[in-house]
Design an enzyme around this catalytic site. Structure first.
Site, PDB file in Angstrom:
ATOM      1  N   ASP A 185       4.588  39.830 -35.562  1.00 51.27           N
ATOM      2  CA  ASP A 185       5.924  39.736 -35.015  1.00 51.27           C
ATOM      3  C   ASP A 185       5.997  38.524 -34.109  1.00 51.27           C
ATOM      4  OD1 ASP A 185       5.872  42.237 -36.176  1.00 51.27           O
ATOM      5  OD2 ASP A 185       6.576  43.303 -34.412  1.00 51.27           O
TER       6      ASP A 185
ATOM      7  N   HIS B 272      -1.345  42.232 -34.311  1.00 53.21           N
ATOM      8  CA  HIS B 272      -1.235  42.603 -32.900  1.00 53.21           C
ATOM      9  C   HIS B 272      -1.336  44.115 -32.785  1.00 53.21           C
ATOM     10  CE1 HIS B 272       2.848  43.072 -34.401  1.00 53.21           C
ATOM     11  NE2 HIS B 272       3.184  43.726 -33.303  1.00 53.21           N
TER      12      HIS B 272
ATOM     13  N   HIS C 177       0.450  46.740 -31.874  1.00 57.40           N
ATOM     14  CA  HIS C 177       1.584  47.654 -31.835  1.00 57.40           C
ATOM     15  C   HIS C 177       1.448  48.632 -32.996  1.00 57.40           C
ATOM     16  CE1 HIS C 177       4.543  45.156 -29.159  1.00 57.40           C
ATOM     17  NE2 HIS C 177       3.753  45.943 -28.451  1.00 57.40           N
TER      18      HIS C 177
ATOM     19  N   HIS D 141       5.144  36.958 -28.817  1.00 56.85           N
ATOM     20  CA  HIS D 141       5.595  38.347 -28.834  1.00 56.85           C
ATOM     21  C   HIS D 141       5.342  38.959 -27.456  1.00 56.85           C
ATOM     22  CE1 HIS D 141       7.054  41.851 -30.808  1.00 56.85           C
ATOM     23  NE2 HIS D 141       5.903  42.500 -30.856  1.00 56.85           N
TER      24      HIS D 141
ATOM     25  N   ASP E 152       3.235  50.109 -35.247  1.00 56.62           N
ATOM     26  CA  ASP E 152       3.791  49.950 -36.593  1.00 56.62           C
ATOM     27  C   ASP E 152       3.004  48.944 -37.428  1.00 56.62           C
ATOM     28  OD1 ASP E 152       4.823  48.073 -34.740  1.00 56.62           O
ATOM     29  OD2 ASP E 152       6.513  47.592 -36.043  1.00 56.62           O
ATOM     30  N   HIS E 153       2.022  48.296 -36.836  1.00 58.57           N
ATOM     31  CA  HIS E 153       1.148  47.375 -37.567  1.00 58.57           C
ATOM     32  C   HIS E 153      -0.295  47.874 -37.628  1.00 58.57           C
ATOM     33  CE1 HIS E 153       4.166  44.049 -37.647  1.00 58.57           C
ATOM     34  NE2 HIS E 153       4.641  44.802 -36.664  1.00 58.57           N
TER      35      HIS E 153
ATOM     36  N   HIS F 101      10.090  43.109 -42.204  1.00 64.15           N
ATOM     37  CA  HIS F 101      10.057  43.718 -40.879  1.00 64.15           C
ATOM     38  C   HIS F 101      11.475  44.014 -40.405  1.00 64.15           C
ATOM     39  CE1 HIS F 101       9.007  44.119 -36.520  1.00 64.15           C
ATOM     40  NE2 HIS F 101       7.884  44.611 -37.018  1.00 64.15           N
TER      41      HIS F 101
END
Length: 303
Positions: A212, A62, A64, A142, A66-67, A270
């Site tokens: 997530d 996805h 975001h 999510h 942090d990914h 995570h």
């Protein structure tokens, strides 16, 4: 030959002094697949001696940061290293627009072709099938569109018992059919069962990545029977309400998915930066699914 997962990052949202954001590398018979690409992913690959020049497929769950924030410098590094092979990236929309703007803003002209494949759908969908593996995406729950990925190793052909080749004077076409699992049928109508002439190959393996996501019951059916399941466990049980609010899972919810899916092993990761130790989360998950291990950066898991 190998089917091995290496953990590059275990932290959610924020990197810490000793934990990087989410990134995994799956080795399927020396073909490397990168799954999510948090900040510092290429540094981690160097640290753990992973030859990331072998990566031809990247999967982003996805959009975001942090990914994703480790992907842009990795694309640039590939180009600086003189990469020529195309690079396939599987990600939700509008990733194609995001990466195009980034390359334009920073005047980056890649030395290789970038192939973007949009991941979408409300049910599992086969998104890649190559010589070694089938990859299926499936929807997660999510705050933004998010997807998990299921990697299933292709089943090997059956192994022919060498002595049978001469005994039955097998032709090349008959050998090919036997390796595929067919019975041997001779001209006189006699049928010789395949299992009398061949040996079954080693069972194929599978790995599923779920991050997530908030807990939802149907998720277990998407990863049914998987050998190794990675599932996010951002919070402990005391923060179940916060997990629901933010679209994340607790360690116990991750374990519930593993149990209901009939998974063989579970890795949780995570982790929220509020947890300095994995012990609490690991212990809570093991109450429901004993074959649980907290992800640790640099650890590799043979599947």
């Amino acid at each position: 030959m190998s089917f091995r997962l290496t953990i590059l990052g275990t932290s959610s949202a924020l990197p810490t002094s000793d934990r990087y954001p989410t990134a995994h590398v799956l080795n399927v018979h020396e073909r490397l697949y990168l799954i999510d690409c948090g900040e510092g992913a290429q540094m981690q690959m160097r640290r753990y001696r992973l030859r990331f020049g072998k990566i031809n497929h990247i999967f982003i769950s996805h959009l975001h940061g942090d990914h994703l924030f480790g992907l842009y410098p990795l694309l640039s590094s590939f180009s600086l290293m003189g990469r020529k092979l195309p690079l396939n990236i599987f990600a939700p929309a509008p990733f194609s627009e995001l990466v195009s703007r980034h390359l334009a803003d920073f005047d980056i002209n890649l030395s290789y072709e970038l192939k973007i494949h949009s991941v979408e759908g409300r049910s599992p969908r086969l998104i890649l099938s190559d010589k070694m593996v089938d990859v299926t995406s499936f929807p997660l729950k999510h705050r933004v569109p998010a997807f998990g990925f299921l990697f299933r190793e292709k089943e090997a052909e059956r192994k022919l018992i060498k002595e049978k080749i001469e005994e039955y004077n097998l032709s090349i076409s008959e050998i090919s059919c036997l390796k595929r699992g067919d019975d041997l049928i001779r001209g006189n109508g006699v049928v010789i069962p395949n299992n009398e002439l061949t040996i079954a190959p080693v069972p194929s393996h599978s790995y599923a990545f779920c991050s997530d996501t908030a807990y939802f019951k149907k998720l277990a059916s998407y990863v049914s029977g998987v050998d190794l399941l990675y599932h996010e466990a951002t919070f402990g049980n005391e923060l179940t309400a916060l997990a629901r609010q933010t679209g994340h899972s607790t360690a116990m919810q991750a374990a519930t998915v593993a149990r209901d899916a009939g998974a063989k092993r579970l890795i949780i990761g995570h982790f929220s930066a509020r947890y300095r130790s994995y012990d609490l989360l690991e212990a809570e998950a093991r109450e429901i699914f004993p074959a649980t291990e907290a992800a640790r950066e640099g650890n590799s898991y043979d599947i």
